[in-house]
Design an enzyme around this catalytic site. Structure first.
Site, PDB file in Angstrom:
ATOM      1  N   TYR A  15      63.494  28.264 -52.312  1.00 59.76           N
ATOM      2  CA  TYR A  15      62.881  28.576 -51.018  1.00 59.76           C
ATOM      3  C   TYR A  15      63.586  27.811 -49.902  1.00 59.76           C
ATOM      4  O   TYR A  15      63.953  28.377 -48.869  1.00 59.76           O
ATOM      5  CB  TYR A  15      61.401  28.220 -51.062  1.00 59.76           C
ATOM      6  CG  TYR A  15      60.680  28.329 -49.736  1.00 59.76           C
ATOM      7  CD1 TYR A  15      60.306  29.574 -49.238  1.00 59.76           C
ATOM      8  CD2 TYR A  15      60.369  27.184 -48.996  1.00 59.76           C
ATOM      9  CE1 TYR A  15      59.637  29.666 -48.018  1.00 59.76           C
ATOM     10  CE2 TYR A  15      59.707  27.278 -47.788  1.00 59.76           C
ATOM     11  CZ  TYR A  15      59.345  28.519 -47.301  1.00 59.76           C
ATOM     12  OH  TYR A  15      58.684  28.615 -46.096  1.00 59.76           O
ATOM     13  N   THR A  22      58.279  41.239 -38.042  1.00 57.88           N
ATOM     14  CA  THR A  22      58.207  41.509 -39.480  1.00 57.88           C
ATOM     15  C   THR A  22      57.254  40.499 -40.102  1.00 57.88           C
ATOM     16  O   THR A  22      57.184  39.346 -39.685  1.00 57.88           O
ATOM     17  CB  THR A  22      59.586  41.436 -40.147  1.00 57.88           C
ATOM     18  OG1 THR A  22      60.112  40.107 -40.059  1.00 57.88           O
ATOM     19  CG2 THR A  22      60.563  42.408 -39.498  1.00 57.88           C
ATOM     20  N   GLY A  23      56.515  40.942 -41.106  1.00 56.66           N
ATOM     21  CA  GLY A  23      55.493  40.079 -41.669  1.00 56.66           C
ATOM     22  C   GLY A  23      54.399  39.795 -40.650  1.00 56.66           C
ATOM     23  O   GLY A  23      53.876  38.682 -40.578  1.00 56.66           O
ATOM     24  N   SER A  41      49.556  39.272 -41.092  1.00 59.64           N
ATOM     25  CA  SER A  41      48.691  38.130 -41.363  1.00 59.64           C
ATOM     26  C   SER A  41      49.408  36.851 -40.976  1.00 59.64           C
ATOM     27  O   SER A  41      50.603  36.860 -40.634  1.00 59.64           O
ATOM     28  CB  SER A  41      48.295  38.074 -42.846  1.00 59.64           C
ATOM     29  OG  SER A  41      49.454  37.923 -43.662  1.00 59.64           O
ATOM     30  N   GLY A  42      48.692  35.734 -41.038  1.00 53.45           N
ATOM     31  CA  GLY A  42      49.285  34.427 -40.835  1.00 53.45           C
ATOM     32  C   GLY A  42      49.967  34.263 -39.490  1.00 53.45           C
ATOM     33  O   GLY A  42      49.477  34.707 -38.448  1.00 53.45           O
ATOM     34  N   GLY A  51      52.723  35.592 -38.356  1.00 52.66           N
ATOM     35  CA  GLY A  51      53.166  36.844 -37.767  1.00 52.66           C
ATOM     36  C   GLY A  51      52.059  37.537 -37.005  1.00 52.66           C
ATOM     37  O   GLY A  51      52.269  38.061 -35.902  1.00 52.66           O
TER      38      GLY A  51
END
Length: 247
Positions: free
Chosen positions: A150, A12-13, A16-17, A19
């Site tokens: 967060y 999931t996610g 980009s980055g 993931g």
């Protein structure tokens, strides 16, 4: 034959980055992946780079209906899942005094509720002995300004790594967490003004024992280790943070 030939993973996610780095590591090693994200444009770009061993599914992990769609697609595309990387998340940084209910609810909806129900919905598809990896953060053990909500959400994920380990252990499924330190994936630039992001990143580098950011690829290798190689490890959190929480 690559290291991950015959292995199926969901990330999931994954557009980009960190993931995406996880997805690329697995695909380059011969694995097949299903990646999710909220932006179709980002997913399309990721699919173009990853090739035919990657399937993209647009959806919001905070919406259970989207997770049902994801589970159905994973069942159709992969059947059995050997690794689940619960990586989708958002990082909205706000001072305690000005944090709104809307910001609080969104952070917990995506980062905590989304993670919890991602595991619940995909657990029936996990093979016996599969690995689940939650992405937490050094923020869950450090008092970082403007990150209270967060950080609380990431601390909740750390707790889930333990409790879900017990829940899934009868099937031999291991649940662990990878805890990244500062990794420049662009999320800070999207969450803050340019000036604020630059100042924040400079401070993170100055405070880090290794005096640098980590790379998404370094996080991906650690997450892969937990998912596939750490077969006698469950309920643990692996800090990949340049020593920030250790030194």
């Amino acid at each position: 034959m690559g290291k991950y030939s015959g292995k199926n993973a969901v990330i999931t996610g994954g557009g980009s980055g960190m993931g995406f780095a996880m997805a690329k590591l697995l695909v380059d090693g011969g694995g097949r992946v299903v990646i999710t994200g909220r932006s179709q444009t980002t997913l399309d770009a990721a699919r173009e780079r990853l090739g035919t061993n990657a399937v993209t599914v647009r959806g919001d992990v905070s919406a259970l209906a989207d997770l049902d769609v994801l589970a159905d697609r994973v069942r159709d595309e992969l059947g059995t899942v050997h690794a689940l990387f619960v990586n989708a998340g958002i990082a909205t940084l706000t001072p305690f005094e000005s944090t709104t209910e809307e910001v609080y609810d969104e952070l917990f909806a995506v980062n905590v509720k989304g993670a919890y129900f991602t595991v619940q919905k995909l657990a029936p598809l996990l093979s016996d002995g599969a690995g689940v990896v939650l992405t937490t953060s050094v923020a869950n053990v450090m008092g970082i300004p403007e990150s209270s909500v967060y950080a609380a959400g990431k601390a909740a994920l750390r707790s889930l790594a333990r409790s879900l380990s017990r829940e899934l252990l009868p099937r031999g499924i291991r649940v662990n967490a990878v805890s990244p330190g500062p990794v420049d994936t662009g999320i800070l630039d999207r969450a803050m003004t340019e000036e604020a992001a630059a100042q924040f990143k400079a401070q993170l580098i100055a405070d880090n024992p290794m005096q640098r950011f980590g790379t998404p690829e370094e996080i991906a290798r650690a997450a892969s280790f937990l998912a596939f190689d750490a077969t006698y490890t469950t309920g643990a959190e692996l800090a990949v943070d340049g020593g920030a929480t250790q030194l």
